[in-house]
Design a protein around this motif. Sequence first.
Motif, PDB file in Angstrom:
ATOM      1  N   PRO A 215       0.852  -1.191   0.000  1.00 48.61           N
ATOM      2  CA  PRO A 215       0.000   0.000   0.000  1.00 48.61           C
ATOM      3  C   PRO A 215       0.890   1.244   0.000  1.00 48.61           C
ATOM      4  N   ALA A 216       0.394   2.299  -0.584  1.00 48.04           N
ATOM      5  CA  ALA A 216       1.212   3.500  -0.758  1.00 48.04           C
ATOM      6  C   ALA A 216       1.535   4.145   0.583  1.00 48.04           C
ATOM      7  N   GLU A 217       2.763   4.574   0.736  1.00 46.31           N
ATOM      8  CA  GLU A 217       3.160   5.372   1.893  1.00 46.31           C
ATOM      9  C   GLU A 217       2.801   6.822   1.632  1.00 46.31           C
ATOM     10  N   ILE A 218       2.305   7.501   2.645  1.00 51.21           N
ATOM     11  CA  ILE A 218       2.017   8.932   2.532  1.00 51.21           C
ATOM     12  C   ILE A 218       3.168   9.686   3.182  1.00 51.21           C
ATOM     13  N   ASP A 219       3.698  10.666   2.481  1.00 47.45           N
ATOM     14  CA  ASP A 219       4.879  11.380   2.949  1.00 47.45           C
ATOM     15  C   ASP A 219       4.679  11.977   4.337  1.00 47.45           C
ATOM     16  N   ALA A 220       5.719  11.915   5.144  1.00 48.07           N
ATOM     17  CA  ALA A 220       5.691  12.532   6.469  1.00 48.07           C
ATOM     18  C   ALA A 220       5.734  14.046   6.321  1.00 48.07           C
ATOM     19  N   ILE A 221       5.192  14.723   7.313  1.00 50.07           N
ATOM     20  CA  ILE A 221       5.211  16.185   7.333  1.00 50.07           C
ATOM     21  C   ILE A 221       5.861  16.652   8.628  1.00 50.07           C
ATOM     22  N   GLU A 222       6.187  17.905   8.685  1.00 53.98           N
ATOM     23  CA  GLU A 222       6.609  18.482   9.949  1.00 53.98           C
ATOM     24  C   GLU A 222       5.378  18.654  10.837  1.00 53.98           C
ATOM     25  N   ARG A 223       5.535  18.400  12.114  1.00 54.71           N
ATOM     26  CA  ARG A 223       4.395  18.515  13.011  1.00 54.71           C
ATOM     27  C   ARG A 223       3.798  19.919  12.951  1.00 54.71           C
ATOM     28  N   PRO A 224       2.491  20.022  12.659  1.00 57.32           N
ATOM     29  CA  PRO A 224       1.880  21.359  12.593  1.00 57.32           C
ATOM     30  C   PRO A 224       1.863  22.016  13.974  1.00 57.32           C
ATOM     31  N   ALA A 225       2.012  23.316  14.000  1.00 55.38           N
ATOM     32  CA  ALA A 225       1.912  24.046  15.261  1.00 55.38           C
ATOM     33  C   ALA A 225       0.478  23.982  15.776  1.00 55.38           C
ATOM     34  N   ALA A 226       0.327  23.858  17.081  1.00 51.83           N
ATOM     35  CA  ALA A 226      -1.009  23.727  17.666  1.00 51.83           C
ATOM     36  C   ALA A 226      -1.865  24.948  17.357  1.00 51.83           C
ATOM     37  N   ASP A 227      -1.257  26.140  17.326  1.00 52.35           N
ATOM     38  CA  ASP A 227      -2.048  27.342  17.090  1.00 52.35           C
ATOM     39  C   ASP A 227      -2.413  27.543  15.618  1.00 52.35           C
ATOM     40  N   SER A 228      -2.005  26.593  14.774  1.00 55.74           N
ATOM     41  CA  SER A 228      -2.389  26.686  13.364  1.00 55.74           C
ATOM     42  C   SER A 228      -3.794  26.135  13.111  1.00 55.74           C
ATOM     43  N   PHE A 229      -4.377  25.511  14.141  1.00 52.87           N
ATOM     44  CA  PHE A 229      -5.716  24.937  14.002  1.00 52.87           C
ATOM     45  C   PHE A 229      -6.748  25.888  14.603  1.00 52.87           C
TER      46      PHE A 229
END
Length: 428
Positions: free
Chosen positions: A26-40
């Motif tokens: 199954p396809a791997e989904i690229d990792a991201i940098e952890r989003p900042a909490a205040d971005s939500f």
Amino acid sequence: MKKVLLSIAGLAVLVVAAFFAFALSPAEIDAIERPAADSFDADLVAKGRDLAALGNCLTCHQSEGGAPYAGGYGVETPVGTIYGSNITPDPETGIGRWSKAAFVRSMREGLGREGEHLYPAFPYTHFTRVTDGDLEALYAFLMTRQAVAKTVPNPDLPFPMNVRPLLAAWKLLFLDEGAAPSDGLGDELERGRYLVDGLGHCGACHTPRNLFLTEKTDAYLRGGEASGWANPPLAGDIHSPSPWTAVQIATYLDGGFAEAHGVAAGPMAEVAAKLKDAPAADISAMAAYLVSLQTGVAMPSADNSKTATPSERIALGETLYRGACARCHEANGQRATSAPGSSQGLPLAQSTALHAPDGRNFAQFVLHGVEAPNGEAGWPMPGFADLLTDEQIAAIADYLRHELAQQSVWDDMSERIADIRSQGEVAR
């Protein structure tokens, strides 16, 4: 004819090849940098908090004494133990590097970010029905939790159950993917159905399963099993002389004492403890939907074998009941008016456990009692495992079945009690 056979054989090879391609890579989904909490958005996070309570995420994703959402709780299944994963935003051991797309795929397809198949103890067969907007809110909520570095144990499963790629075949047969439509969810019954079937995943415990451990669609919410308890039916005929009302179900789901039915216990106690934090309107919607599924009561006719002179064991059961139980339940099985506190004295003549087809839940109640989860305020009942023998508890069961339920006594009750005692108390 030879060409037809070759075509069939070729098709079979293609099917097998396609299966292994799907199973093994199954396809791997690229990792991201952890989003900042205040971005939500704060409102989105608050919505996700409510949805997490409705989904009882903490029940499986927090070990006893552990940090919230850090995982480690062992889910007992018929084939072994599977441990709830760490869903805090820790980048290394949690989901901190998961994109929203990876999170949505895990909920709908049962795949980890790197493409590994997830065991359906994580009930993605239900979560696949959750709307896009609700999954986005859940993602926002989880990504703003405190990150906890914790590696959970690998599943304790025998071969070949521990071969994850084999789950692809199970999914091809039993996983019905696709988001739930958002239209119509403003209607209370439709909202209740959406929550019961989706995030609430009630069928995971209250629908019987077949040989492949998938829910029987033709027995929807007709009762199941979990951790040594018989989960009663939520649809069709119920095991009680008194049908549930929507108010009673809402009270029960909210962790309260439901008149004529009692309080959540066993595995359900932890669920009710989490639902206390869910929006009252959603609990009411679930209750309204569940009431709409009831068709009657599964009550056999009165036991005509009752005699004027009870058997020796029934007589013993009456004596023991009056000494150990009547303070809270009264001699006639009704609520005790003299005992302090409204938690005292479920009227046992109405008890679902007493009217159930077998006595396992009755035995669980008497052996282990009822206490609030994790030390919260609740509705206590003492356990009698250290005070009464198996034969004595069986005698009380005979007396109550004979006198209050007016049904035949359960078969092999002493043996069932001994088996439940040997398994120890269920942690949740």
